[in-house]
Design an enzyme around this catalytic site. Structure first.
Site, PDB file in Angstrom:
ATOM      1  N   VAL A  11      44.471 -13.127   8.376  1.00 39.91           N
ATOM      2  CA  VAL A  11      43.181 -13.803   8.509  1.00 39.91           C
ATOM      3  C   VAL A  11      43.100 -15.038   7.615  1.00 39.91           C
ATOM      4  O   VAL A  11      42.734 -16.126   8.067  1.00 39.91           O
ATOM      5  CB  VAL A  11      42.036 -12.810   8.206  1.00 39.91           C
ATOM      6  CG1 VAL A  11      40.714 -13.524   7.993  1.00 39.91           C
ATOM      7  CG2 VAL A  11      41.901 -11.830   9.365  1.00 39.91           C
ATOM      8  N   LYS A  35      55.265 -14.872  -0.975  1.00 41.47           N
ATOM      9  CA  LYS A  35      54.576 -15.407   0.203  1.00 41.47           C
ATOM     10  C   LYS A  35      54.199 -16.872  -0.020  1.00 41.47           C
ATOM     11  O   LYS A  35      54.425 -17.737   0.832  1.00 41.47           O
ATOM     12  CB  LYS A  35      53.321 -14.556   0.455  1.00 41.47           C
ATOM     13  CG  LYS A  35      52.653 -14.796   1.770  1.00 41.47           C
ATOM     14  CD  LYS A  35      51.415 -13.934   1.937  1.00 41.47           C
ATOM     15  CE  LYS A  35      51.684 -12.658   2.681  1.00 41.47           C
ATOM     16  NZ  LYS A  35      50.477 -11.906   3.032  1.00 41.47           N
ATOM     17  N   PHE A 253      39.616  -4.475  28.017  1.00 46.51           N
ATOM     18  CA  PHE A 253      39.698  -3.246  27.210  1.00 46.51           C
ATOM     19  C   PHE A 253      39.534  -1.996  28.074  1.00 46.51           C
ATOM     20  O   PHE A 253      39.039  -0.987  27.621  1.00 46.51           O
ATOM     21  CB  PHE A 253      38.683  -3.273  26.053  1.00 46.51           C
ATOM     22  CG  PHE A 253      39.089  -4.247  24.990  1.00 46.51           C
ATOM     23  CD1 PHE A 253      39.755  -3.821  23.859  1.00 46.51           C
ATOM     24  CD2 PHE A 253      38.845  -5.596  25.145  1.00 46.51           C
ATOM     25  CE1 PHE A 253      40.185  -4.721  22.901  1.00 46.51           C
ATOM     26  CE2 PHE A 253      39.265  -6.512  24.195  1.00 46.51           C
ATOM     27  CZ  PHE A 253      39.935  -6.073  23.076  1.00 46.51           C
ATOM     28  N   LEU A 254      39.941  -2.102  29.324  1.00 47.22           N
ATOM     29  CA  LEU A 254      39.863  -0.950  30.231  1.00 47.22           C
ATOM     30  C   LEU A 254      41.244  -0.568  30.750  1.00 47.22           C
ATOM     31  O   LEU A 254      41.355   0.010  31.822  1.00 47.22           O
ATOM     32  CB  LEU A 254      38.958  -1.267  31.432  1.00 47.22           C
ATOM     33  CG  LEU A 254      37.470  -0.958  31.332  1.00 47.22           C
ATOM     34  CD1 LEU A 254      36.818  -1.021  32.705  1.00 47.22           C
ATOM     35  CD2 LEU A 254      37.177   0.393  30.690  1.00 47.22           C
ATOM     36  N   ALA A 256      44.281   1.773  30.481  1.00 43.71           N
ATOM     37  CA  ALA A 256      44.634   3.053  29.849  1.00 43.71           C
ATOM     38  C   ALA A 256      46.041   2.973  29.272  1.00 43.71           C
ATOM     39  O   ALA A 256      46.881   2.205  29.730  1.00 43.71           O
ATOM     40  CB  ALA A 256      44.556   4.167  30.884  1.00 43.71           C
ATOM     41  N   GLY A 257      46.294   3.780  28.270  1.00 42.47           N
ATOM     42  CA  GLY A 257      47.618   3.775  27.642  1.00 42.47           C
ATOM     43  C   GLY A 257      47.688   4.786  26.517  1.00 42.47           C
ATOM     44  O   GLY A 257      46.983   5.800  26.534  1.00 42.47           O
ATOM     45  N   CYS A 264      42.924  -3.187  12.482  1.00 38.89           N
ATOM     46  CA  CYS A 264      41.456  -3.265  12.527  1.00 38.89           C
ATOM     47  C   CYS A 264      40.788  -2.047  13.159  1.00 38.89           C
ATOM     48  O   CYS A 264      40.077  -1.319  12.473  1.00 38.89           O
ATOM     49  CB  CYS A 264      41.033  -4.526  13.256  1.00 38.89           C
ATOM     50  SG  CYS A 264      41.445  -6.002  12.324  1.00 38.89           S
ATOM     51  N   LYS A 267      40.990   1.544  11.382  1.00 40.55           N
ATOM     52  CA  LYS A 267      40.327   1.638  10.076  1.00 40.55           C
ATOM     53  C   LYS A 267      38.830   1.300  10.170  1.00 40.55           C
ATOM     54  O   LYS A 267      38.017   1.880   9.458  1.00 40.55           O
ATOM     55  CB  LYS A 267      41.033   0.761   9.045  1.00 40.55           C
ATOM     56  CG  LYS A 267      40.651  -0.693   9.038  1.00 40.55           C
ATOM     57  CD  LYS A 267      41.206  -1.412   7.812  1.00 40.55           C
ATOM     58  CE  LYS A 267      41.042  -2.916   7.913  1.00 40.55           C
ATOM     59  NZ  LYS A 267      39.680  -3.426   8.030  1.00 40.55           N
ATOM     60  N   ARG A 331      51.140  -2.245  12.137  1.00 40.65           N
ATOM     61  CA  ARG A 331      50.240  -1.340  11.421  1.00 40.65           C
ATOM     62  C   ARG A 331      49.524  -0.408  12.419  1.00 40.65           C
ATOM     63  O   ARG A 331      48.961  -0.871  13.388  1.00 40.65           O
ATOM     64  CB  ARG A 331      49.221  -2.141  10.600  1.00 40.65           C
ATOM     65  CG  ARG A 331      49.872  -2.837   9.399  1.00 40.65           C
ATOM     66  CD  ARG A 331      48.875  -3.633   8.597  1.00 40.65           C
ATOM     67  NE  ARG A 331      48.579  -4.920   9.184  1.00 40.65           N
ATOM     68  CZ  ARG A 331      47.820  -5.848   8.607  1.00 40.65           C
ATOM     69  NH1 ARG A 331      47.271  -5.619   7.435  1.00 40.65           N
ATOM     70  NH2 ARG A 331      47.596  -7.004   9.197  1.00 40.65           N
TER      71      ARG A 331
HETATM   72  P1  NAD Z   1      46.644  -8.852   5.115  1.00 39.05           P
HETATM   73  O1  NAD Z   1      47.046  -7.601   4.461  1.00 39.05           O
HETATM   74  O2  NAD Z   1      47.535  -9.485   6.140  1.00 39.05           O
HETATM   75  O3  NAD Z   1      46.367  -9.959   3.997  1.00 39.05           O
HETATM   76  C1  NAD Z   1      45.669  -9.744   2.808  1.00 39.05           C
HETATM   77  C2  NAD Z   1      46.248 -10.665   1.732  1.00 39.05           C
HETATM   78  O4  NAD Z   1      45.424 -10.591   0.576  1.00 39.05           O
HETATM   79  C3  NAD Z   1      47.666 -10.291   1.296  1.00 39.05           C
HETATM   80  O5  NAD Z   1      48.510 -11.417   1.429  1.00 39.05           O
HETATM   81  C4  NAD Z   1      47.486  -9.908  -0.189  1.00 39.05           C
HETATM   82  O6  NAD Z   1      48.607 -10.230  -0.983  1.00 39.05           O
HETATM   83  C5  NAD Z   1      46.275 -10.705  -0.563  1.00 39.05           C
HETATM   84  N1  NAD Z   1      45.540 -10.233  -1.753  1.00 39.05           N
HETATM   85  C6  NAD Z   1      45.215  -8.963  -2.100  1.00 39.05           C
HETATM   86  N2  NAD Z   1      44.506  -8.953  -3.246  1.00 39.05           N
HETATM   87  C7  NAD Z   1      44.374 -10.239  -3.621  1.00 39.05           C
HETATM   88  C8  NAD Z   1      43.721 -10.893  -4.722  1.00 39.05           C
HETATM   89  N3  NAD Z   1      43.065 -10.194  -5.640  1.00 39.05           N
HETATM   90  N4  NAD Z   1      43.787 -12.222  -4.808  1.00 39.05           N
HETATM   91  C9  NAD Z   1      44.457 -12.945  -3.873  1.00 39.05           C
HETATM   92  N5  NAD Z   1      45.075 -12.387  -2.801  1.00 39.05           N
HETATM   93  C10 NAD Z   1      45.042 -11.055  -2.695  1.00 39.05           C
HETATM   94  O7  NAD Z   1      45.209  -8.566   5.738  1.00 39.05           O
HETATM   95  P2  NAD Z   1      44.546  -9.239   7.048  1.00 39.05           P
HETATM   96  O8  NAD Z   1      45.076  -8.600   8.274  1.00 39.05           O
HETATM   97  O9  NAD Z   1      44.574 -10.706   6.903  1.00 39.05           O
HETATM   98  O10 NAD Z   1      43.056  -8.734   6.894  1.00 39.05           O
HETATM   99  C11 NAD Z   1      42.174  -9.264   5.916  1.00 39.05           C
HETATM  100  C12 NAD Z   1      40.771  -8.818   6.231  1.00 39.05           C
HETATM  101  O11 NAD Z   1      40.357  -9.387   7.487  1.00 39.05           O
HETATM  102  C13 NAD Z   1      40.612  -7.311   6.401  1.00 39.05           C
HETATM  103  O12 NAD Z   1      39.348  -6.935   5.920  1.00 39.05           O
HETATM  104  C14 NAD Z   1      40.675  -7.117   7.903  1.00 39.05           C
HETATM  105  O13 NAD Z   1      39.991  -5.961   8.312  1.00 39.05           O
HETATM  106  C15 NAD Z   1      39.964  -8.360   8.395  1.00 39.05           C
HETATM  107  N6  NAD Z   1      40.324  -8.778   9.749  1.00 39.05           N
HETATM  108  C16 NAD Z   1      41.621  -8.749  10.169  1.00 39.05           C
HETATM  109  C17 NAD Z   1      41.940  -9.184  11.446  1.00 39.05           C
HETATM  110  C18 NAD Z   1      43.363  -9.133  11.944  1.00 39.05           C
HETATM  111  O14 NAD Z   1      43.555  -9.330  13.146  1.00 39.05           O
HETATM  112  N7  NAD Z   1      44.345  -8.917  11.112  1.00 39.05           N
HETATM  113  C19 NAD Z   1      40.937  -9.673  12.304  1.00 39.05           C
HETATM  114  C20 NAD Z   1      39.644  -9.728  11.838  1.00 39.05           C
HETATM  115  C21 NAD Z   1      39.341  -9.286  10.554  1.00 39.05           C
END
Ligand code: NAD
Length: 435
Positions: A11, A35, A253-254, A256-257, A264, A267, A331
Site C-alpha cells: 500500500v 527494502k 465476486f461471484l 466459486a472456488g 486483507c 484478517k 499471504r
Molecule cells: P506490508 O506488510 O506489505 O507493508 C508494511 C510495511 O510497513 C513493511 O514494509 C514494514 O517494514 C513497514 N513497517 C512496519 N513498521 C514500521 C514502522 N514503525 N515504521 C516504518 N515502516 C514500518 O503491508 P500492506 O499489504 O502494504 O498493508 C498495509 C496496510 O494497508 C494494512 O493495514 C492492510 O490491511 C492495508 N491494505 C492493504 C491492501 C493490500 O492489497 N495489500 C489493500 C488495502 C489496504
C-alpha cells in the site's frame, strides 16, 4: 504538497508512488533497510503491473525519495500517511496495531508544525482516537495536528490503476482544516470525476471493514452454492451467470472456488468480528463467512485425498501459488494449506507460478517442493494437476502435451477455469468446484 508515507509495503509503495505521479513531493519511509536500499536503486520488492515504470520516472523527476529515517520523513512533510501493516493476531483474530501505534509515537515526537496523521492502513473503528491520544502524549510542545482516516481500497494486481482511477476515495475527518488539505491532495482524482466521499472519522474506518466483509460474503455465499451443487447437481458457473445478470446482485465476486486469501479479506473479516465482540455485538454473518472460507480453502485437498487415498511417493502439480492472479502475494493463499497437507501425507509437489515462487520458498524450505519455470515442465511424471490460482495462461491448456507429460490423468480445478466436457473428452478425470 509534501507527503510522507510511513511503511513502504504494497500500500505505501503504490499509493506513495501514485501520489508522486499526481505531482506531490513524496518521501516513502520504512524500517526495512534492505527494502529501502533496493528501492533507491529502482529495485521493486513486489510484483505490481505498471509500478516499476512509475517509480523510475518519479525518482528521476525528483518527486519520489526513499529513506529509513522516519524522523526526517515526518519533519519534512505536511501530511504523514501511515501505511504499516495491521496483521491478524493469530490468537484473538484482532488487528495487531503495534506498528500503527509506533508510527503515532514517532509522529508525536517529531511533529514540528501543524500536520495531519492519515491512517491508510486498515484499522478498527476507534483507532484514530487511540492514535490521537498517543500523539498527544509524545507531542510535548502541544503542536496542533489532525488525525484522519483514509482507508485504501486498491486491489493487488491492479493497484496502480485502482489508485489513479478509484471507484471512490473515502476520507474521514474531524476538522474543516484537515478536510481542505485532503481535498487539495486528492484534487487530481476529483478532477477526473471520481467521487471523494467525506465522512466522520469512525464511519470511514467502518466503511473499509464493511466493504471487505461484504465482498468476502459474496465469495463465501457462492462457494456454499457450489458445495450445494455438488450434492444436488446444477452448475455453479451457470448459476453465477444467471444471478449476476441481475444488476442488484452484480456478477463480480461471484466465482466459486477454493476460497479467498490474501492479506486483507481473511484478517479484516476476523478483525470486524473481534471489534464487534469487544463492543458487545455479535457479527453472525461475518462469522459464518469466515467459517465457510476456512473450510473452502481445504476443498481442493479434500478432493485430492478422497480420490487418491494415499499420497506417499505421488507427484502433485500445483498451477498457481498466489492468492489471486497478477500478484506475487501468497499471504493466506489456499496453496499454503494445500501444500502443508500434501507434504504431511508424504506427497511431492511440482509447482509453477508466474511470479510467486520466491515468496513460496520463504514459507517452505523443503526439497519435496520443486519449482518450474513453465506450467508444462511442472507436469512431467505428475499424478495430479491442481489449479490453485486463476492465472489466464491456465485457461487454454494443451491437453495433448499434458497427456504426454503426466503419469496420471486427474485434474482438480480449484478455480473452475477449465471446461469439464473438454477435459473429459481428452480423457482426464476432472473435479471442479460445483460444476
Ligand atoms: P506490508 O506488510 O506489505 O507493508 C508494511 C510495511 O510497513 C513493511 O514494509 C514494514 O517494514 C513497514 N513497517 C512496519 N513498521 C514500521 C514502522 N514503525 N515504521 C516504518 N515502516 C514500518 O503491508 P500492506 O499489504 O502494504 O498493508 C498495509 C496496510 O494497508 C494494512 O493495514 C492492510 O490491511 C492495508 N491494505 C492493504 C491492501 C493490500 O492489497 N495489500 C489493500 C488495502 C489496504
Amino acid at each position: 504538497m509534501r507527503l510522507a508515507f510511513i511503511g513502504t509495503g504494497y500500500v505505501g509503495l503504490v499509493t506513495g508512488t501514485c501520489m508522486a505521479e499526481m505531482g506531490h513531493d513524496v518521501i516513502c519511509a520504512d524500517i526495512d533497510k534492505k527494502k529501502i536500499q533496493n528501492l533507491k536503486k529502482g529495485i521493486i520488492p513486489i510484483y505490481e503491473m505498471g509500478l516499476e515504470e512509475l517509480v523510475e520516472r518519479n525518482i528521476k523527476e525528483g518527486r519520489l525519495t526513499f529513506t529509513t529515517d522516519i524522523r526526517h520523513a515526518i519533519e519534512e512533510s505536511e501530511v504523514v500517511f501511515n501505511a504499516v501493516g495491521t496483521p491478524e493476531d493469530k490468537k484473538t483474530g484482532q488487528a495487531d496495531l503495534q506498528y500503527v501505534f509506533a508510527v503515532a509515537e514517532s509522529f508525536g515526537k517529531y511533529i514540528n508544525k501543524y500536520k495531519i496523521f492519515v491512517n491508510k492502513s486498515t484499522v478498527p473503528v476507534g483507532t484514530a482516537e487511540k492514535v490521537s491520544a498517543i500523539i498527544k502524549k509524545y507531542n510535548k510542545k502541544n503542536i496542533e495536528f489532525d488525525a484522519v482516516s483514509n482507508p485504501e481500497f486498491l486491489r493487488e494486481g491492479a493497484a496502480v490503476k485502482d489508485f489513479l482511477n478509484p471507484d471512490r476515495v473515502v476520507v474521514g475527518v474531524s476538522s474543516e482544516r484537515a478536510k481542505k488539505v485532503m481535498e487539495k491532495i486528492y484534487k487530481p482524482i476529483a478532477r477526473i470525476g471520481r467521487p471523494i466521499v467525506f465522512t466522520d472519522v469512525k464511519s470511514a474506518e467502518i466503511i473499509k471493514y464493511a466493504s471487505n466483509a461484504f465482498l468476502a460474503t459474496k465469495i463465501s455465499f457462492i462457494n456454499e452454492i457450489a458445495n450445494f451443487c455438488e450434492k444436488v447437481g446444477g452448475n455453479v458457473k451457470e448459476i453465477s451467470k444467471g444471478m449476476g445478470l441481475d444488476s442488484r446482485v452484480g456478477n463480480r465476486f461471484l466465482q466459486a472456488g477454493i476460497g479467498y486469501g490474501g492479506s486483507c479479506f481473511p484478517k479484516d473479516v476476523k478483525a470486524l468480528i473481534h471489534t464487534g465482540k469487544e463492543n458487545g455485538y455479535e457479527f453472525k454473518i461475518a462469522s459464518a463467512v469466515d467459517e465457510v472460507n476456512q473450510k473452502q480453502k481445504l476443498r481442493a485437498f479434500q478432493i485430492l485425498k478422497n480420490r487418491m487415498k494415499n499420497l506417499k511417493g505421488k507427484n502433485v502439480t500445483l498451477w498457481g501459488l498466489s492468492f489471486k492472479p497478477r500478484t506475487d502475494d501468497i499471504r493466506e493463499a489456499p496453496s499454503l494449506d494445500t501444500t502443508e497437507n500434501i507434504l504431511a501425507m508424504g506427497g511431492n509437489i511440482l509447482a509453477f507460478d508466474p511470479v510467486a515462487e520466491e515468496n513460496m520458498k520463504k514459507n517452505f524450505r523443503t526439497k519435496k517442493i520443486k519449482y518450474f519455470s513453465n506450467p508444462y515442465l511442472a507436469l512431467k511424471n505428475s499424478d495430479v494437476l491442481m489449479i490453485m490460482t486463476e492465472w489466464d495462461e491456465f485457461r487454454n491448456p494443451d491437453y495433448e502435451k499434458m497427456t504426454r507429460l503426466m503419469r496420471g490423468k486427474i485434474i482438480i480445478d480449484g478455480r473452475n477455469v477449465l471446461d469439464r466436457s473438454e477435459a473429459e473428452s481428452e480423457g482426464f478425470e476432472y473435479f471442479g468446484i460445483g460444476v
